[in-house]
Write a protein that holds these residues in place. Structure first.
Motif, mmCIF file in Angstrom:
data_model
loop_
_atom_site.group_PDB
_atom_site.id
_atom_site.type_symbol
_atom_site.label_atom_id
_atom_site.label_comp_id
_atom_site.label_asym_id
_atom_site.label_seq_id
_atom_site.Cartn_x
_atom_site.Cartn_y
_atom_site.Cartn_z
ATOM 1 N N ALA A 194 57.821 17.023 54.371
ATOM 2 C CA ALA A 194 58.444 18.558 54.218
ATOM 3 C C ALA A 194 57.593 18.622 52.682
ATOM 4 O O ALA A 194 56.752 18.935 52.950
ATOM 5 C CB ALA A 194 58.951 18.830 54.339
ATOM 6 N N VAL A 195 57.387 17.718 51.760
ATOM 7 C CA VAL A 195 56.656 17.671 50.356
ATOM 8 C C VAL A 195 55.324 17.478 50.572
ATOM 9 O O VAL A 195 54.742 18.072 49.279
ATOM 10 C CB VAL A 195 57.649 16.636 49.374
ATOM 11 C CG1 VAL A 195 56.557 16.412 48.003
ATOM 12 C CG2 VAL A 195 58.845 17.056 49.082
ATOM 13 N N ALA A 196 54.802 16.634 51.661
ATOM 14 C CA ALA A 196 54.177 15.976 51.742
ATOM 15 C C ALA A 196 52.482 17.325 52.512
ATOM 16 O O ALA A 196 52.279 17.482 51.805
ATOM 17 C CB ALA A 196 54.003 14.864 52.439
ATOM 18 N N ALA A 197 53.668 17.430 53.604
ATOM 19 C CA ALA A 197 52.780 18.738 53.804
ATOM 20 C C ALA A 197 52.266 19.992 52.905
ATOM 21 O O ALA A 197 51.753 20.720 52.984
ATOM 22 C CB ALA A 197 54.080 19.679 55.433
ATOM 23 N N TYR A 198 53.589 19.830 51.856
ATOM 24 C CA TYR A 198 53.616 21.352 50.812
ATOM 25 C C TYR A 198 52.625 21.018 49.802
ATOM 26 O O TYR A 198 51.284 22.135 49.559
ATOM 27 C CB TYR A 198 54.507 21.393 50.654
ATOM 28 C CG TYR A 198 54.354 22.630 49.309
ATOM 29 C CD1 TYR A 198 54.471 23.517 49.862
ATOM 30 C CD2 TYR A 198 54.163 22.285 47.831
ATOM 31 C CE1 TYR A 198 54.632 24.524 48.370
ATOM 32 C CE2 TYR A 198 53.992 23.617 46.834
ATOM 33 C CZ TYR A 198 54.177 24.473 46.871
ATOM 34 O OH TYR A 198 53.762 25.738 45.713
ATOM 35 N N GLY A 199 51.879 19.770 49.975
ATOM 36 C CA GLY A 199 51.069 19.198 48.800
ATOM 37 C C GLY A 199 49.743 19.265 49.956
ATOM 38 O O GLY A 199 48.635 20.172 49.218
ATOM 39 N N VAL A 200 49.578 19.070 50.567
ATOM 40 C CA VAL A 200 48.053 19.743 51.899
ATOM 41 C C VAL A 200 48.088 20.993 52.153
ATOM 42 O O VAL A 200 47.077 21.609 51.623
ATOM 43 C CB VAL A 200 48.133 18.750 53.071
ATOM 44 C CG1 VAL A 200 46.976 19.354 53.842
ATOM 45 C CG2 VAL A 200 48.773 17.407 53.165
ATOM 46 N N PHE A 201 49.423 21.453 52.256
ATOM 47 C CA PHE A 201 49.492 23.519 52.155
ATOM 48 C C PHE A 201 48.536 23.523 51.269
ATOM 49 O O PHE A 201 47.396 24.748 50.928
ATOM 50 C CB PHE A 201 50.856 23.647 52.396
ATOM 51 C CG PHE A 201 50.777 24.903 52.241
ATOM 52 C CD1 PHE A 201 50.875 25.935 53.296
ATOM 53 C CD2 PHE A 201 51.583 25.841 51.848
ATOM 54 C CE1 PHE A 201 50.793 26.831 54.225
ATOM 55 C CE2 PHE A 201 51.572 27.036 51.698
ATOM 56 C CZ PHE A 201 51.407 27.749 52.302
ATOM 57 N N ARG A 202 48.777 23.702 49.658
ATOM 58 C CA ARG A 202 48.452 23.987 48.431
ATOM 59 C C ARG A 202 46.862 23.644 48.119
ATOM 60 O O ARG A 202 46.209 24.759 47.925
ATOM 61 C CB ARG A 202 49.098 23.691 47.849
ATOM 62 C CG ARG A 202 50.480 24.234 47.653
ATOM 63 C CD ARG A 202 50.221 25.374 47.833
ATOM 64 N NE ARG A 202 50.559 26.145 46.620
ATOM 65 C CZ ARG A 202 49.709 27.434 46.809
ATOM 66 N NH1 ARG A 202 50.036 28.339 47.624
ATOM 67 N NH2 ARG A 202 48.597 28.128 45.551
ATOM 68 N N TRP A 203 46.763 22.187 49.054
ATOM 69 C CA TRP A 203 45.274 21.672 48.462
ATOM 70 C C TRP A 203 44.553 22.228 49.593
ATOM 71 O O TRP A 203 43.296 23.460 48.367
ATOM 72 C CB TRP A 203 45.814 19.839 49.303
ATOM 73 C CG TRP A 203 44.124 19.911 49.003
ATOM 74 C CD1 TRP A 203 42.561 19.584 47.933
ATOM 75 C CD2 TRP A 203 43.007 19.837 49.999
ATOM 76 N NE1 TRP A 203 42.138 19.314 48.549
ATOM 77 C CE2 TRP A 203 41.600 19.933 49.236
ATOM 78 C CE3 TRP A 203 43.306 20.176 51.176
ATOM 79 C CZ2 TRP A 203 40.650 18.528 50.269
ATOM 80 C CZ3 TRP A 203 42.107 19.629 52.148
ATOM 81 C CH2 TRP A 203 41.303 19.023 51.415
ATOM 82 N N ASN A 204 44.845 23.020 50.410
ATOM 83 C CA ASN A 204 44.077 23.395 51.682
ATOM 84 C C ASN A 204 43.963 24.662 51.302
ATOM 85 O O ASN A 204 43.210 25.517 51.237
ATOM 86 C CB ASN A 204 44.414 23.709 53.107
ATOM 87 C CG ASN A 204 43.703 23.967 53.806
ATOM 88 O OD1 ASN A 204 42.496 23.344 54.294
ATOM 89 N ND2 ASN A 204 43.894 25.492 54.623
ATOM 90 N N ARG A 205 44.713 25.374 50.679
ATOM 91 C CA ARG A 205 44.973 27.365 50.174
ATOM 92 C C ARG A 205 44.009 27.218 49.386
ATOM 93 O O ARG A 205 42.824 28.101 48.785
ATOM 94 C CB ARG A 205 45.617 27.667 50.257
ATOM 95 C CG ARG A 205 46.782 27.504 51.242
ATOM 96 C CD ARG A 205 47.192 28.506 51.175
ATOM 97 N NE ARG A 205 48.357 29.576 52.145
ATOM 98 C CZ ARG A 205 48.882 30.431 52.542
ATOM 99 N NH1 ARG A 205 49.683 31.230 51.599
ATOM 100 N NH2 ARG A 205 49.534 30.778 53.406
ATOM 101 N N GLN A 206 43.672 26.450 48.074
ATOM 102 C CA GLN A 206 42.583 26.696 47.047
ATOM 103 C C GLN A 206 41.024 26.242 47.496
ATOM 104 O O GLN A 206 40.686 26.475 46.775
ATOM 105 C CB GLN A 206 43.673 25.443 46.047
ATOM 106 C CG GLN A 206 44.887 26.086 44.912
ATOM 107 C CD GLN A 206 44.730 24.422 44.303
ATOM 108 O OE1 GLN A 206 44.492 23.796 44.191
ATOM 109 N NE2 GLN A 206 45.941 24.616 43.460
#
Length: 234
Positions: A194-206
């Motif tokens: 879940a934490v790793a998915a959040y990291g990818v989630f934030r990276w993709n949005r930026q």
């Protein structure tokens, strides 16, 4: 415009108050630009609240709404300006965060965690499938100003029906994967996912410049596109 502002709901009035306050704190805009931006957002909120669309769905938070006026390069991008994979990845990671977090917490507090919950392979594939299907459907059902002609309503319903069938079939098939290739992980592992998915989630949005303020950026972008389409028809 002052009279129209009183027609806003209490929540929308509060949104405008904080929006204008944040604009005033930034020296990048003149007083005239601040008033123009405030009037524009107010007009959009007045139109949107008539359809039940909230300020959060339309702009995100006041801070994110302000960012659209301070960074026009990003704010000018509409739903159909983004690449499919950027929107699908955003949606897939949001689903993965939710599912992995729920499974992790559920297993963590369960007395019999062994063998419970979804296998990691099916979880990853369900998130990818769900994100891709949802993105494809939203793009098809949302008016595209660049399209030469609008999709017929009958075809839109067909897309929705096919997507629903694909999602149900995919969910069932992936849930039947044998444990040997689809093991259930320890609770902590799901929380790490879940934490790793959040990291990818934030990276993709930026990287993509996605300005979504809610859980699913594509939903907010679709709301904005529908509002603009309805305004253009008037």
């Amino acid at each position: 415009m002052a009279e129209e502002k009183h027609q806003l709901t209490k929540k929308n009035e509060d949104f405008i108050f904080h929006f204008k306050k944040l604009l005033a704190q930034n020296s990048q805009l003149s007083a005239e630009q601040i008033e123009a931006a405030t009037d524009e957002v107010t007009t959009k909120l007045l139109t949107a609240q008539g359809t039940g669309t909230t300020a959060a769905q339309l702009f995100g938070t006041p801070t994110q709404a302000v960012a659209q006026y301070l960074d026009p390069k990003k704010s000018n991008k509409k739903l159909h300006d983004y690449k499919f994979w950027q929107l699908a990845l955003d949606t897939s990671m949001a689903i993965l965060m939710l599912f992995a977090g729920v499974f992790g917490l559920t297993l963590f507090f369960s007395k019999q965690a062994t063998g419970q919950g979804a296998g990691i392979v099916s979880l990853l594939l369900i998130a990818a499938l769900g994100g891709s299907i949802y993105t494809a459907v939203v793009l098809k059902l949302t008016p595209n100003p660049k399209a030469t002609q609008a999709e017929p309503k009958s075809r839109r319903w067909l897309y929705l029906g096919l997507a629903l069938v694909a999602w149900i079939v995919g969910f069932i098939v992936l849930g039947l994967l044998p444990p040997v290739i689809n093991p259930t992980l320890p609770p902590l592992a799901y929380l790490i996912v879940a934490v790793a998915a959040y990291g990818v989630f934030r990276w993709n949005r930026q990287q993509a410049g996605l300005q979504g303020g809610g859980f699913l950026a594509i939903s907010q972008l679709s709301q904005q596109a529908r509002l603009e389409s309805s305004q253009a028809k008037k």
